[in-house]
Design a protein around this motif. Sequence first.
Motif, mmCIF file in Angstrom:
data_model
loop_
_atom_site.group_PDB
_atom_site.id
_atom_site.type_symbol
_atom_site.label_atom_id
_atom_site.label_comp_id
_atom_site.label_asym_id
_atom_site.label_seq_id
_atom_site.Cartn_x
_atom_site.Cartn_y
_atom_site.Cartn_z
ATOM 1 N N GLY A 21 51.976 51.363 43.949
ATOM 2 C CA GLY A 21 51.523 49.585 44.366
ATOM 3 C C GLY A 21 50.834 49.541 45.151
ATOM 4 O O GLY A 21 50.375 47.556 44.923
ATOM 5 N N ALA A 22 50.899 49.797 45.876
ATOM 6 C CA ALA A 22 49.792 49.890 47.037
ATOM 7 C C ALA A 22 48.587 49.275 46.864
ATOM 8 O O ALA A 22 48.161 49.210 47.254
ATOM 9 N N VAL A 23 48.256 50.485 46.028
ATOM 10 C CA VAL A 23 46.758 50.710 45.681
ATOM 11 C C VAL A 23 46.602 49.205 44.800
ATOM 12 O O VAL A 23 46.235 48.857 44.883
ATOM 13 N N LYS A 24 46.977 49.242 43.562
ATOM 14 C CA LYS A 24 47.533 48.152 42.641
ATOM 15 C C LYS A 24 47.383 46.691 43.944
ATOM 16 O O LYS A 24 46.435 45.653 43.239
ATOM 17 N N PHE A 41 43.488 46.143 45.941
ATOM 18 C CA PHE A 41 42.942 45.937 44.191
ATOM 19 C C PHE A 41 43.141 44.605 43.918
ATOM 20 O O PHE A 41 41.566 44.132 43.501
ATOM 21 N N ASP A 42 43.858 43.630 44.020
ATOM 22 C CA ASP A 42 43.924 42.325 43.592
ATOM 23 C C ASP A 42 43.521 42.149 44.878
ATOM 24 O O ASP A 42 42.832 40.519 44.931
ATOM 25 N N ASP A 43 44.078 42.412 46.232
ATOM 26 C CA ASP A 43 43.563 41.464 47.865
ATOM 27 C C ASP A 43 41.610 42.174 47.573
ATOM 28 O O ASP A 43 41.492 41.139 48.422
ATOM 29 N N GLY A 44 41.611 42.889 47.730
ATOM 30 C CA GLY A 44 40.403 43.771 48.107
ATOM 31 C C GLY A 44 39.189 43.882 47.268
ATOM 32 O O GLY A 44 39.318 42.689 46.270
ATOM 33 N N ALA A 45 38.041 43.559 47.742
ATOM 34 C CA ALA A 45 36.355 43.194 47.028
ATOM 35 C C ALA A 45 36.298 45.042 46.849
ATOM 36 O O ALA A 45 36.233 45.856 47.342
ATOM 37 N N TRP A 46 35.851 44.623 45.609
ATOM 38 C CA TRP A 46 35.525 46.063 44.682
ATOM 39 C C TRP A 46 33.858 46.076 44.086
ATOM 40 O O TRP A 46 33.792 44.475 43.522
ATOM 41 N N GLN A 47 34.105 46.853 44.550
ATOM 42 C CA GLN A 47 31.749 47.535 43.229
ATOM 43 C C GLN A 47 31.851 48.804 42.184
ATOM 44 O O GLN A 47 33.536 49.783 43.033
ATOM 45 N N ILE A 48 31.611 48.893 41.353
ATOM 46 C CA ILE A 48 30.796 49.758 40.624
ATOM 47 C C ILE A 48 30.288 50.609 41.353
ATOM 48 O O ILE A 48 28.793 49.778 41.517
ATOM 49 N N LEU A 49 30.558 52.021 41.556
ATOM 50 C CA LEU A 49 28.763 52.170 41.994
ATOM 51 C C LEU A 49 28.116 53.485 40.722
ATOM 52 O O LEU A 49 28.955 54.019 39.572
ATOM 53 N N PRO A 102 37.906 46.895 53.910
ATOM 54 C CA PRO A 102 38.900 47.420 54.571
ATOM 55 C C PRO A 102 40.166 46.011 54.015
ATOM 56 O O PRO A 102 39.531 45.104 53.723
ATOM 57 N N CYS A 103 41.073 46.521 53.608
ATOM 58 C CA CYS A 103 42.148 45.444 53.457
ATOM 59 C C CYS A 103 43.752 46.465 53.563
ATOM 60 O O CYS A 103 44.097 47.494 53.341
ATOM 61 N N SER A 104 44.295 46.101 54.245
ATOM 62 C CA SER A 104 45.833 45.924 54.404
ATOM 63 C C SER A 104 46.268 45.971 52.944
ATOM 64 O O SER A 104 46.816 45.031 52.551
ATOM 65 N N PHE A 105 47.902 46.943 52.998
ATOM 66 C CA PHE A 105 48.810 46.975 52.549
ATOM 67 C C PHE A 105 50.155 46.788 52.890
ATOM 68 O O PHE A 105 50.528 47.209 54.079
ATOM 69 N N ASP A 106 50.906 46.197 52.012
ATOM 70 C CA ASP A 106 52.909 46.303 52.562
ATOM 71 C C ASP A 106 53.774 46.398 51.461
ATOM 72 O O ASP A 106 53.606 45.516 50.675
ATOM 73 N N LYS A 152 42.226 56.371 37.916
ATOM 74 C CA LYS A 152 41.285 55.246 36.760
ATOM 75 C C LYS A 152 41.697 54.162 37.484
ATOM 76 O O LYS A 152 42.808 53.257 37.926
ATOM 77 N N GLY A 153 40.134 53.962 37.730
ATOM 78 C CA GLY A 153 40.410 52.096 38.672
ATOM 79 C C GLY A 153 41.286 51.638 37.373
ATOM 80 O O GLY A 153 40.533 51.260 36.087
ATOM 81 N N TYR A 154 40.661 49.854 38.612
ATOM 82 C CA TYR A 154 41.947 48.953 37.714
ATOM 83 C C TYR A 154 40.052 47.755 36.909
ATOM 84 O O TYR A 154 40.240 46.882 36.460
ATOM 85 N N LEU A 155 38.608 48.063 37.207
ATOM 86 C CA LEU A 155 37.545 47.241 37.503
ATOM 87 C C LEU A 155 37.639 48.184 35.948
ATOM 88 O O LEU A 155 36.759 46.758 35.538
ATOM 89 N N SER A 156 36.683 48.768 35.854
ATOM 90 C CA SER A 156 36.276 49.617 34.947
ATOM 91 C C SER A 156 36.994 50.454 34.160
ATOM 92 O O SER A 156 36.426 51.891 33.039
ATOM 93 N N GLY A 157 37.910 51.194 34.699
ATOM 94 C CA GLY A 157 38.447 52.384 34.296
ATOM 95 C C GLY A 157 38.184 53.614 34.982
ATOM 96 O O GLY A 157 38.396 54.977 33.839
ATOM 97 N N HIS A 158 37.022 53.598 35.582
ATOM 98 C CA HIS A 158 36.282 55.108 36.271
ATOM 99 C C HIS A 158 37.352 55.247 37.058
ATOM 100 O O HIS A 158 38.245 54.538 38.321
ATOM 101 N N LYS A 159 36.902 56.049 37.853
ATOM 102 C CA LYS A 159 37.242 56.616 39.218
ATOM 103 C C LYS A 159 36.792 56.055 40.250
ATOM 104 O O LYS A 159 36.115 55.521 40.467
#
Length: 748
Positions: free
Chosen positions: A630-633, A636-644, A530-534, A594-601
């Motif tokens: 902007g919140a999702v972006k 993405f910068d602050d949280g930990a993401w992975q590809i499925l 989980p990651c909070s946003f403001d 479109k995600g920011y890691l690899s361009g996939h959903k």
Amino acid sequence: MTISNMQRIRSLSNILKTSRRFQIELNKNYASHVKYAEHKQLEKIRNIGISAHIDSGKTTLTERILFYTGRIDQMHEVKGKDNVGAVMDSMELERQRGITIQSAATYTIWKDHNINIIDTPGHVDFTVEVERALRVLDGAILVLCAVGGVQSQTLTVNRQMKRYNVPCLGFINKLDRLGANPDRVLKQLRSKMKHNAAFLHLPIGLEKECQGILELIEERAVYFDGDYGEVMRFDEVPQNRRAEVKERRHELIEQLSNVDESLGELFLEERTPTVAEIKQAVRRTTLKRSFTPVLLGTALKNKGVQPLLDAVLDYLPHPGEVENTAIIGERKGSEGETIVLDPSRDDSKPFVGLAFKLELSKFGQLTYLRCYQGMLKRGENIFNARTGRKVKISRLVRMHSNNMEEVNEVLSGDIFALFGVDCASGDTFVNDAKLQLSMESIHVPDPVVSMSIKPKNNKDRDNFSKAVARFTKEDPTFHFRYDSDNKETVVSGMGELHLEIYAQRMEREYNCPVELGKPKVAFRETMMSPCSFDYLHKKQSGGAGQYARVSGIMEPLPPHQNTVLQFVDETIGTNVPKQFVPGVERGFLDTCQKGYLSGHKISGVKFRLQDGAHHIVDSSELAFFLAAKGAVKEVFDDGAWQILEPIMFVEVTIPEEFHGTVLGQLNKRGGIVTGTEGSEGWTTLYAEVPLNNMFGYAGDLRSMTQGKGEFSMEYSRYTPCLPDVQEQLIRKYQEELGLLPDQKKKKN
């Protein structure tokens, strides 16, 4: 008498004979048409589908059924060795490849019962054809190969039958094949598919010795004589098989007693039930899906087909015995009252029909429908419940493969087709515009393979557009989109074969040769924690500005929900006015395309909107839409993401001597073997393999097994991919965007 007079007499005689023959044929055809055009009572109608794994003999069985019921005069091979091919494989491509690509409908008469039949494909790539056929059918024949038994697509078909609550008969086919073992298939039906199943037949000989069947309920032997097995000869059970028949009959009664109260009471009283009582018990339990009767035969060698037809009449439901419901509401998905449709052939009831298949014919778009209630006549108007559009019925037809037969009216329980109806697969039609009814639509699986596609010649672009428009409308699992980032057109489907078939159809039917690129896998991106946003979106450049603030938490969903997105509004008070909340949801869903890691959903993520702020003048839905993006972006910068990546359930059937080689190849492709099964020189491997590693496997398997091995696969689930695969995908995406350090230096 002169020679010329004799010749004249002979020629006149021949003309009379020919005209007599023609008249007999004409009368026969007229009688046949009248016979098929007349409406039967509801109890004398069966709507059945024939479903199975690839190459289990579905189309051959349908061909035999049509021959024995007098619908066709000659039987032909599926592969089209005699350049004719099976009646139900009407497409040229089907005859060449020897596979069924499109489900085909027909109807025939057996013992004064009207049987509507839909022959479906066996390949998992065309699974939507099976899905929509089972949606409108009342019963099904599940065909199993006596050698292959329960295979991967058999399990898929079984799940589809369960989804639509379709009762079925089991038919173990190919008793004449080397290695046929119906007992093993019955065990698999019980263990793998959890069916309470029992034999109604026993074979008289297997493989080359296959002579006929033993009927357990009637306790008699059945032989199939004549050139094409059309003459059924009944005899006593051979002396050396009588004990086995008694034992198996007792086992059948015992299995039925476990699920049927009436027969259970007789069993406890140790009373021997009569033939009629056993048949009634089989029918009751089959309709409740608590028992599966298993019949035997070999369609290719013309044995066991007529008893199967009798079983369809005896044990599968007529339309009046199946409960079909519709929702009264403004649209599908809205909360509304569920009503049960009246299947009785009462023409005073309003017409309700479901469109389950679209197909383009030489006369225009053909829409297949099933009538669930009421009556429809040629010349009447019907309304699409989803769009409200009115359609005038100019032609009503019933289908026999790709041949059409005109009818003046259709009643409840009939399967028919219309021309010139603009609709989607799964739309409900009614004859009263005020009647807001919608039936449950058809489950459509998501496509798993994508490929780039382009016409070889630019001048064919018009034909290419027409072909794509038609195929995407006909097949809901065939998707088409333009990737603006990669500047390429992408098609998605259920497998490589699926896309390859459509590419061939474009060339054949639209004279538009196309090039298919390397398949692309539908990867997904998701959060790990989980990651909070403001996030505050603020813009002021003279005139009305934009102001929106959103805060909350984005968190990953559980693994079994990693393919969906969830938005939850947890705000209290008026900091985020309720009219702007849909804007926040749209912004979240739009960014996830479109995600920011690899361009996939992005998937498997929950967006919890907890608070925010607005401006009395400058806030708008657009401002909150941009704030959510902007919140999702920010997350993405602050949280930990992975590809499925999608994991496929793979079933490989090979001769035993290649077991080690094939196992090694599966391990090399990152597969995890979940089970093995062997019998009589053949081994079946079950494994879970990443789809990304399965491309080109068909060729590898053929070369490893001297062309003897075969495999099938279907989507299982999404799981996190390996770190090196993730690294490759991220690097490739950054390359495309020109974000790598060496690319930046070149630009400078």
